[in-house]
Design a protein around this motif. Structure first.
Motif, short mmCIF file in Angstrom:
data_model
loop_
_atom_site.label_atom_id
_atom_site.label_comp_id
_atom_site.label_asym_id
_atom_site.label_seq_id
_atom_site.Cartn_x
_atom_site.Cartn_y
_atom_site.Cartn_z
N GLY A 57 0.82 -1.21 0.00
CA GLY A 57 0.00 0.00 0.00
C GLY A 57 0.85 1.25 0.00
N ALA A 58 1.93 1.22 0.79
CA ALA A 58 2.85 2.36 0.80
C ALA A 58 3.58 2.49 -0.53
N VAL A 59 3.97 1.35 -1.12
CA VAL A 59 4.66 1.37 -2.41
C VAL A 59 3.75 1.94 -3.49
N ALA A 60 2.47 1.61 -3.44
CA ALA A 60 1.52 2.13 -4.43
C ALA A 60 1.47 3.65 -4.40
N GLN A 61 1.61 4.22 -3.21
CA GLN A 61 1.58 5.67 -3.08
C GLN A 61 2.92 6.32 -3.37
N ALA A 62 4.00 5.58 -3.20
CA ALA A 62 5.34 6.13 -3.42
C ALA A 62 5.76 6.06 -4.88
N THR A 63 5.04 5.26 -5.69
CA THR A 63 5.35 5.12 -7.11
C THR A 63 4.17 5.63 -7.93
N SER A 64 4.39 5.78 -9.24
CA SER A 64 3.33 6.37 -10.05
C SER A 64 2.94 5.55 -11.27
N HIS A 65 3.86 4.76 -11.83
CA HIS A 65 3.52 4.07 -13.08
C HIS A 65 4.02 2.64 -13.16
N VAL A 66 4.92 2.22 -12.30
CA VAL A 66 5.47 0.88 -12.39
C VAL A 66 4.40 -0.14 -11.98
N GLY A 67 4.34 -1.30 -12.67
CA GLY A 67 3.42 -2.35 -12.31
C GLY A 67 3.77 -2.96 -10.96
N LEU A 68 2.76 -3.42 -10.24
CA LEU A 68 2.96 -4.02 -8.92
C LEU A 68 2.31 -5.41 -8.89
N MET A 69 2.87 -6.29 -8.05
CA MET A 69 2.37 -7.66 -8.03
C MET A 69 2.80 -8.36 -6.76
N THR A 70 1.94 -9.22 -6.21
CA THR A 70 2.37 -10.15 -5.18
C THR A 70 2.99 -11.37 -5.86
N TYR A 71 4.10 -11.85 -5.27
CA TYR A 71 4.84 -12.96 -5.89
C TYR A 71 5.37 -13.88 -4.79
N VAL A 72 4.48 -14.73 -4.22
CA VAL A 72 3.04 -14.79 -4.43
C VAL A 72 2.37 -14.86 -3.07
N THR A 73 1.04 -14.66 -3.10
CA THR A 73 0.21 -14.80 -1.91
C THR A 73 -0.49 -16.15 -1.93
N CYS A 74 -0.57 -16.77 -0.77
CA CYS A 74 -1.32 -18.02 -0.62
C CYS A 74 -2.67 -17.69 0.02
N PRO A 75 -3.78 -17.88 -0.68
CA PRO A 75 -5.09 -17.45 -0.18
C PRO A 75 -5.89 -18.57 0.47
N THR A 76 -5.20 -19.48 1.20
CA THR A 76 -5.91 -20.67 1.67
C THR A 76 -5.78 -20.95 3.16
N LEU A 77 -4.66 -20.63 3.78
CA LEU A 77 -4.46 -20.99 5.18
C LEU A 77 -4.26 -19.75 6.05
N ARG A 78 -3.16 -19.07 5.86
CA ARG A 78 -2.88 -17.87 6.65
C ARG A 78 -3.91 -16.77 6.37
N TYR A 79 -4.39 -16.73 5.13
CA TYR A 79 -5.43 -15.77 4.74
C TYR A 79 -6.65 -16.54 4.22
N HIS A 80 -7.82 -16.11 4.61
CA HIS A 80 -9.04 -16.61 3.98
C HIS A 80 -9.18 -15.92 2.62
N PRO A 81 -9.66 -16.63 1.59
CA PRO A 81 -9.75 -16.00 0.27
C PRO A 81 -10.65 -14.77 0.23
N ALA A 82 -11.65 -14.68 1.09
CA ALA A 82 -12.48 -13.48 1.11
C ALA A 82 -11.67 -12.26 1.54
N VAL A 83 -10.74 -12.47 2.47
CA VAL A 83 -9.89 -11.37 2.92
C VAL A 83 -8.90 -10.98 1.82
N VAL A 84 -8.38 -11.97 1.12
CA VAL A 84 -7.47 -11.68 0.00
C VAL A 84 -8.21 -10.89 -1.08
#
Length: 335
Positions: A57-84
């Motif tokens: 979230g901070a990176v999104a505000q500190a940059t202006s045009h570069v693409g951003l991506m999670t590499y990678v998030t696991c949406p099954t145990l530590r996070y519920h997919p609804a939260v992801v």
């Protein structure tokens, strides 16, 4: 045209440093930036594990045009997919359309911490498939009730959705994973330069074609330093975990486990696998394995927190020039 990215490694840097590196990487000309999402570093020598989503979230505000991506998030145990789904939608709004949600079936190192155990690979892949179903449903903006084999969602709705949606990349490592996820993902994420991943993906009915609308996104570690011996020592200290391969790494539960598993990995073993030192042409040669395998996007990992500023200010610009001069044109892959 092949796109080149910079990796924001949460395992080796703190959150403030990562935001600074993100800004510098955009300024020097990287096309996109990917961020790892870990609860623990692989090795205690790395010494960091800030929360990826806050930092992004901070990176999104500190940059202006570069693409951003999670590499990678696991949406099954530590996070519920609804939260992801909610996190990804919010981040896409903050990034103004520059974010791609990279998903994978996870690593024991990060997921065991919530006390739900570590499922077998087949179960992890089935959980990921169902999680993608939940995320896709919630990103429609409709009210979602879901009763599945692994997840339940009760009267959930994402209230703040980006107009452009959120594209999904999914990490795949073999034929079974490709067949399971290619029809439901927007992009392929691969952990090695294997052309079979790309050709297998493009052969699946209903999958978006790599080289058309889909990207094949890979990642490669390097350790640039003006002194080769210093680079080799740093790569061995910080990245010897890499020698085990993902089939082993996914199941190890702690940094101590990685330390034990890599105790016999020698500096020369790491140097054989990772380009180390000042030779930019050696880096280009190593990276070329990915575009020769059909990958459209390649993210570089500069190993070690110390030396990031110098890499970005001295080596990254000339390296990007060499990579772009050597890489093929005519492929769609911009982040």
């Amino acid at each position: 045209m092949t796109s080149f990215g910079y990796t924001l490694m949460t395992e080796q840097s703190g959150p403030l440093e990562l935001v600074g590196y993100a800004r510098a990487a955009e300024d020097v000309g990287f096309d996109f930036e990917v961020m790892s999402d870990h609860f623990s570093p692989w090795l205690s020598e790395q010494g960091h594990a800030p929360y990826a989503w806050t930092t992004l979230g901070a990176v999104a505000q500190a940059t202006s045009h570069v693409g951003l991506m999670t590499y990678v998030t696991c949406p099954t145990l530590r996070y519920h997919p609804a939260v992801v789904a909610q996190k990804a939608a919010t981040l896409q709004i903050l990034a103004e359309g520059r974010f791609t949600l990279g998903l994978g079936s996870g690593e024991n190192l990060n997921e065991h911490v919530v006390g739900h155990g570590w499922p077998a690979l087949q179960d992890r892949q089935a959980m990921l498939a169902e999680a993608i179903e939940v995320i896709r449903a919630l990103h429609t903006g409709e009210l979602v009730d879901h009763r599945g084999e692994y997840f339940q969602v009760d009267s959930a709705r994402i209230w703040d959705l980006p107009d452009e949606g959120v594209e999904l990349g999914v990490a795949v490592g073999g034929e079974r994973a490709i067949e399971a996820f290619a029809p439901f993902a927007d992009h392929l994420i691969g952990v090695e330069p294997d052309s079979d991943l790309v050709t297998g993906w493009n052969a699946v009915d209903g999958a978006p074609r790599i080289g058309g609308t889909a990207r094949a996104i890979g990642q490669i570690p390097i350790c640039w330093d003006p002194d080769e011996a210093t680079a080799v020592a740093k790569a061995h200290e910080q990245f010897r975990w890499f020698a085990g391969g993902w089939s082993v790494n996914a199941d190890l539960p702690t940094p101590a486990g990685f330390t034990g598993a890599t105790q016999f990995v020698r500096p020369e073993d790491v140097a054989d696998a990772i380009p180390c030192g000042p030779d930019l042409d050696a880096v280009v040669e190593a990276v070329s394995a990915y575009w020769k395998a059909g990958f459209t996007d390649i993210a570089l990992v500069q190993i070690g927190d110390d030396g990031q500023d110098r890499f970005l200010s001295e080596a990254a610009g000339p390296l990007l020039e060499k990579l772009r001069a050597a890489s093929p044109t005519g492929q769609e892959g911009a982040a």
